[in-house]
Design a protein around this motif. Structure first.
Motif, PDB file in Angstrom:
ATOM      1  N   VAL A 116       0.914  -1.012   0.047  1.00 24.68           N
ATOM      2  CA  VAL A 116      -0.223  -0.201  -0.429  1.00 24.68           C
ATOM      3  C   VAL A 116       0.721   1.176  -0.154  1.00 24.68           C
ATOM      4  O   VAL A 116       0.692   2.164  -0.719  1.00 24.68           O
ATOM      5  CB  VAL A 116      -1.001   0.232   1.473  1.00 24.68           C
ATOM      6  N   ALA A 117       1.958   1.153   1.101  1.00 27.32           N
ATOM      7  CA  ALA A 117       2.670   2.579   1.311  1.00 27.32           C
ATOM      8  C   ALA A 117       2.932   2.547  -0.557  1.00 27.32           C
ATOM      9  O   ALA A 117       3.578   3.826  -1.220  1.00 27.32           O
ATOM     10  CB  ALA A 117       3.768   2.059   1.781  1.00 27.32           C
ATOM     11  N   GLY A 118       3.910   1.126  -1.071  1.00 25.91           N
ATOM     12  CA  GLY A 118       4.362   1.280  -2.472  1.00 25.91           C
ATOM     13  C   GLY A 118       3.801   2.154  -3.254  1.00 25.91           C
ATOM     14  O   GLY A 118       4.130   2.832  -4.478  1.00 25.91           O
ATOM     15  N   TRP A 119       2.648   1.602  -3.253  1.00 25.48           N
ATOM     16  CA  TRP A 119       1.385   2.375  -4.828  1.00 25.48           C
ATOM     17  C   TRP A 119       1.205   3.630  -4.131  1.00 25.48           C
ATOM     18  O   TRP A 119       0.870   4.436  -5.132  1.00 25.48           O
ATOM     19  CB  TRP A 119       0.477   1.437  -4.486  1.00 25.48           C
ATOM     20  N   TYR A 120       0.344   4.302  -2.516  1.00 23.56           N
ATOM     21  CA  TYR A 120       0.153   5.378  -2.593  1.00 23.56           C
ATOM     22  C   TYR A 120       2.109   6.221  -2.827  1.00 23.56           C
ATOM     23  O   TYR A 120       1.568   7.548  -3.237  1.00 23.56           O
ATOM     24  CB  TYR A 120       0.729   5.335  -1.022  1.00 23.56           C
ATOM     25  N   ALA A 121       2.950   6.209  -2.517  1.00 23.30           N
ATOM     26  CA  ALA A 121       4.799   6.572  -2.704  1.00 23.30           C
ATOM     27  C   ALA A 121       4.399   6.829  -4.664  1.00 23.30           C
ATOM     28  O   ALA A 121       4.815   7.859  -5.252  1.00 23.30           O
ATOM     29  CB  ALA A 121       5.417   6.308  -2.055  1.00 23.30           C
ATOM     30  N   ARG A 122       4.527   5.655  -5.535  1.00 27.88           N
ATOM     31  CA  ARG A 122       4.135   5.604  -6.778  1.00 27.88           C
ATOM     32  C   ARG A 122       3.524   6.834  -7.400  1.00 27.88           C
ATOM     33  O   ARG A 122       3.485   7.853  -8.187  1.00 27.88           O
ATOM     34  CB  ARG A 122       3.563   4.595  -7.527  1.00 27.88           C
ATOM     35  N   ILE A 123       2.336   6.661  -6.558  1.00 31.71           N
ATOM     36  CA  ILE A 123       0.601   8.459  -7.096  1.00 31.71           C
ATOM     37  C   ILE A 123       1.763   9.425  -7.220  1.00 31.71           C
ATOM     38  O   ILE A 123       2.019  10.278  -7.775  1.00 31.71           O
ATOM     39  CB  ILE A 123      -0.176   8.634  -6.407  1.00 31.71           C
ATOM     40  N   ILE A 124       2.554   9.850  -5.609  1.00 26.36           N
ATOM     41  CA  ILE A 124       2.722  11.047  -5.148  1.00 26.36           C
ATOM     42  C   ILE A 124       4.098  10.826  -5.980  1.00 26.36           C
ATOM     43  O   ILE A 124       3.773  12.145  -6.807  1.00 26.36           O
ATOM     44  CB  ILE A 124       3.575  10.700  -4.156  1.00 26.36           C
ATOM     45  N   GLN A 125       5.058  10.303  -6.604  1.00 23.54           N
ATOM     46  CA  GLN A 125       6.500  10.752  -7.654  1.00 23.54           C
ATOM     47  C   GLN A 125       5.139  11.052  -9.230  1.00 23.54           C
ATOM     48  O   GLN A 125       6.199  11.207  -9.509  1.00 23.54           O
ATOM     49  CB  GLN A 125       6.635   9.115  -7.467  1.00 23.54           C
ATOM     50  N   ARG A 126       4.936   9.851  -9.524  1.00 28.15           N
ATOM     51  CA  ARG A 126       3.966  10.236 -10.741  1.00 28.15           C
ATOM     52  C   ARG A 126       3.673  11.733 -10.925  1.00 28.15           C
ATOM     53  O   ARG A 126       3.857  12.321 -12.092  1.00 28.15           O
ATOM     54  CB  ARG A 126       3.379   9.251 -11.087  1.00 28.15           C
ATOM     55  N   PHE A 172       8.568  14.062   1.216  1.00 30.34           N
ATOM     56  CA  PHE A 172       8.177  14.172   0.022  1.00 30.34           C
ATOM     57  C   PHE A 172       8.394  15.735   0.338  1.00 30.34           C
ATOM     58  O   PHE A 172       6.946  16.281   1.133  1.00 30.34           O
ATOM     59  CB  PHE A 172       6.772  13.965  -0.488  1.00 30.34           C
ATOM     60  N   ASP A 173       9.101  16.631  -1.030  1.00 29.39           N
ATOM     61  CA  ASP A 173       8.672  18.318  -0.319  1.00 29.39           C
ATOM     62  C   ASP A 173       7.035  18.594  -0.717  1.00 29.39           C
ATOM     63  O   ASP A 173       6.637  17.937  -1.266  1.00 29.39           O
ATOM     64  CB  ASP A 173       9.787  19.417  -1.224  1.00 29.39           C
TER      65      ASP A 173
END
Length: 183
Positions: A116-126, A172-173
């Protein structure tokens, strides 16, 4: 001032209503005009996109929903992203691993772990690639009372994921936490 805001989420973001079919079965309907994002839009006079759907998970958002609906398109870049996902990712039926900030590959979001953390972060990063100066607001799970052991187990998963979101705001900034669990 945010002229464009995207609300990424599930039924809590999409203004979902529960109804009944003619034969008495439950039915669910996204009613975006009743969503909190559209209340913000009307009050502030800005554009708020509903990048949400009832039942949404972070994995589904990454794997299909965003692409299928053109949500990664530059034309829809926003100055702010409110991400309110996790309820459907963390229920006991889904049985997804929560993960942590260690599941993030800073150099390549496609290499984030499938948690869940990896997918959520993927959204942020994208979205950070699409709109580098955007502000991000991570919404924790709302506080809820528990009536049995099953609900208590889900609440504990929500609490753990809220801790992950707080760490994301440090990693994340331009990122902040809207803490519905505490407040």
């Amino acid at each position: 001032i945010f002229r464009k805001i995207a609300c990424i989420g599930d039924s809590l973001s999409s203004g979902e209503f529960e109804g009944k079919t003619a034969d008495g079965q439950k039915s669910y309907h996204d009613m975006f005009e009743y969503s909190w994002g559209q209340y913000i839009a009307r009050a502030a006079g800005n554009t708020v996109y509903n990048f949400s759907r009832g039942g949404m998970t972070a994995q589904e958002y990454c794997d299909a929903f965003a692409k299928m609906n053109g949500l990664w398109d530059k034309e829809k870049a926003c100055q702010a992203y409110i991400i309110a996902l996790g309820v459907n990712d963390l229920n006991l039926k889904a049985n997804n691993e929560i993960g942590s900030e260690n599941d993030i590959c800073a150099e390549d979001y496609t290499k984030n772990k499938d948690t869940v953390a990896g997918w959520y972060a993927r959204i942020i990063q994208r979205y950070k690639k699409i709109s580098p100066d955007a502000k991000f607001f991570f919404v924790t799970m709302p506080r809820a009372e528990c009536s049995d052991e099953k609900e208590a187990a889900v609440k504990e998963r929500h609490r753990k994921f809220s801790e992950v979101l707080r760490r994301f705001a440090e990693i994340f900034d331009n990122s902040y936490v809207i803490d519905l669990e505490k407040y």
